[in-house]
Write a protein that holds these residues in place. Structure first.
Motif, mmCIF file in Angstrom:
data_model
loop_
_atom_site.group_PDB
_atom_site.id
_atom_site.type_symbol
_atom_site.label_atom_id
_atom_site.label_comp_id
_atom_site.label_asym_id
_atom_site.label_seq_id
_atom_site.Cartn_x
_atom_site.Cartn_y
_atom_site.Cartn_z
ATOM 1 N N GLU A 288 43.370 37.377 29.480
ATOM 2 C CA GLU A 288 43.069 38.812 29.287
ATOM 3 C C GLU A 288 41.897 38.902 30.016
ATOM 4 O O GLU A 288 41.733 40.497 30.333
ATOM 5 N N GLU A 289 41.161 38.199 30.555
ATOM 6 C CA GLU A 289 39.887 38.774 31.157
ATOM 7 C C GLU A 289 40.357 38.854 32.970
ATOM 8 O O GLU A 289 39.579 39.094 33.721
ATOM 9 N N PRO A 303 36.823 31.029 32.920
ATOM 10 C CA PRO A 303 37.220 31.660 34.074
ATOM 11 C C PRO A 303 37.590 30.393 35.323
ATOM 12 O O PRO A 303 37.119 29.400 35.164
ATOM 13 N N GLU A 304 38.469 30.771 35.934
ATOM 14 C CA GLU A 304 38.690 29.692 37.321
ATOM 15 C C GLU A 304 39.139 30.677 38.381
ATOM 16 O O GLU A 304 40.099 31.508 38.215
ATOM 17 N N THR A 305 38.481 30.503 39.482
ATOM 18 C CA THR A 305 38.679 31.557 40.502
ATOM 19 C C THR A 305 39.440 31.171 41.719
ATOM 20 O O THR A 305 39.816 31.996 42.395
ATOM 21 N N SER A 306 39.932 29.966 42.045
ATOM 22 C CA SER A 306 40.661 29.335 43.105
ATOM 23 C C SER A 306 41.892 29.713 42.651
ATOM 24 O O SER A 306 42.711 30.233 43.449
ATOM 25 N N LYS A 335 43.384 43.582 37.504
ATOM 26 C CA LYS A 335 42.782 42.750 36.554
ATOM 27 C C LYS A 335 42.351 41.519 37.341
ATOM 28 O O LYS A 335 40.992 41.013 37.144
ATOM 29 N N GLY A 336 43.161 40.971 38.214
ATOM 30 C CA GLY A 336 42.868 39.704 38.934
ATOM 31 C C GLY A 336 41.592 40.082 39.943
ATOM 32 O O GLY A 336 40.834 39.114 40.080
ATOM 33 N N TRP A 337 41.738 41.190 40.491
ATOM 34 C CA TRP A 337 40.603 41.271 41.362
ATOM 35 C C TRP A 337 39.227 41.436 40.760
ATOM 36 O O TRP A 337 38.265 41.007 41.451
#
Length: 399
Positions: A288-289, A303-306, A335-337
């Motif tokens: 969702e985030e 969260p996980e950014t890689s 949403k991902g960016w």
């Protein structure tokens, strides 16, 4: 001028360079609801922080493979420089370009001690880029010698990840027997083939890629198992274990292969089919985030950014290159960016990067790594191009 001095200069200029972004950057992207100039500024800020920390990796815990991070020819730094040169080309930033070239000169365009390991191959992408950027084929001599040795005696070892010596890597890592390798090796071989005109490199990459694909790709879920150990393993909820970053490596790797694969190559349609299958599955698993879970079939915990960076890059690349419809994939990119941007600290440090590993694991806000920054810069490069493409189409519509 030393490499360290150059990096410091690049950092200072990179932070200020946002004001000098190309004219199209001020246009609104139809996908990402922020100005493309803001995407540029975020990329420069993150790149600047990382470049300023290339001479001291104390922020990486010793227990989290700090030696791997410090190795200038290994995959950790290679993934960062792949993202950096892609972003440098997208923004036409000479300071970032010079920082990469200085790195290559310091390493003499060479490799580490492993003669045939995908993680060691990865830096070759940076050397191929540098040779083309400077029109200097001599930079390719170590790469061609390395890859020619593999062609002269290709490995036929099993792709089973379990067998290994008492000390050292699994035997299968003489080939591409884990999903990360799809990002590390075949894009380099494909790019080298394009740069040199030698079709042998592409033939090898194509053959080995499909061997890996056929072994690790789940035909039902259209995702990759990290390696053979996970094919029958199940998670806490009984689901298959599909590692987020492991699939991010593969998805981004296929995009990079397609980038340099000839349009008429016999396997191109098959690569595109796998890419589209993965994209369709990936968008259904986004949290969702805006982040993707560390284990794709398990609930989102942090969260996980890689992995998220690689997924945003691949999806945006697919839209930019006409393989994925903007209407369907735009919302996930948007949403991902925004999720990636929210993970950047005020000083430019990218957080929530899962540490070096081989499976889903815990992630903390202050966890950061060079490959996460590389993924962020790859994503920024393609997201900004969505805005660029939109501006161009709008201009044509007004004529």
């Amino acid at each position: 001028m030393t490499f360290k001095t150059l990096l410091k200069a690049a950092v200072a200029v990179a932070i200020l360079a946002g004001a000098a972004a190309p004219a199209f950057a001020a246009q609104k992207s139809a996908v990402v609801s922020v100005p493309a100039s803001t995407v540029d500024a975020a990329g420069r800020k993150v790149a600047a922080w990382q470049l300023a920390h290339m001479d001291n990796f104390d922020y990486v815990p010793v227990t989290s493979f700090r030696k791997d991070t410090e190795a200038p020819r290994d995959w950790v730094q290679a993934a960062f420089y792949v993202g950096l040169y892609t972003f440098a080309d997208a923004t036409q930033d000479p300071y970032l370009t010079n920082a990469i070239l200085q790195h290559g000169q310091a390493e003499q365009w060479g490799y580490d001690h492993r003669p045939r390991h995908a993680d060691a191959d990865a830096t070759g992408a940076v050397w191929v880029w540098a040779a083309q950027r400077t029109k200097d084929a001599s930079k390719l001599i170590p790469t061609r010698e390395r890859f020619d040795a593999v062609l002269a005696n290709p490995s036929t070892v099993s792709l089973d990840f379990e067998p290994k010596p008492a000390k050292g890597d699994p035997y299968c890592q003489a080939r591409w027997c884990w999903s990360d390798a799809i990002f590390m090796a075949p894009p380099v071989w494909t790019a080298l083939s394009k740069a040199t005109g030698d079709k042998r490199y592409l033939a090898h990459a194509d053959s080995e890629f499909w061997a890996t694909h056929d072994y690790l790709f789940d035909k039902a879920d259209h995702l990759y198992f990290r390696d053979s150990r996970f094919i029958t393993r199940r998670g806490e909820n009984g689901h298959k274990i599909f590692w987020g970053r492991g699939n991010g490596w593969a998805f981004a790797g296929i995009a990079r292969i397609l980038q340099d694969l000839p349009a008429n190559h016999p396997s191109r349609a098959r690569y595109e089919q796998v890419f589209k299958q993965m994209a369709a599955r990936i968008v259904t698993l986004q949290g969702e985030e805006g982040y993707w879970p560390v284990s794709l079939l398990e609930p989102q915990k942090t969260p996980e950014t890689s992995g998220t960076g690689f997924f945003v890059y691949g999806l945006a690349w697919g839209v930019n290159h006409g393989l994925l419809p903007r209407a369907k994939y735009g919302p996930a990119i948007d949403k991902g960016w925004k999720a990636l941007d929210a993970a950047v600290e005020p000083d430019g440090r990218l957080g929530w990067v899962q540490r070096i590993g081989a499976a889903p694991d815990q992630v903390g806000r202050h966890d950061t790594q060079l490959y996460g920054v590389g993924a962020f810069l790859l994503a920024a490069s393609e997201v900004r191009n969505l805005g660029r493409m939109t501006s161009s189409s709008q201009g044509q519509a007004k004529r």
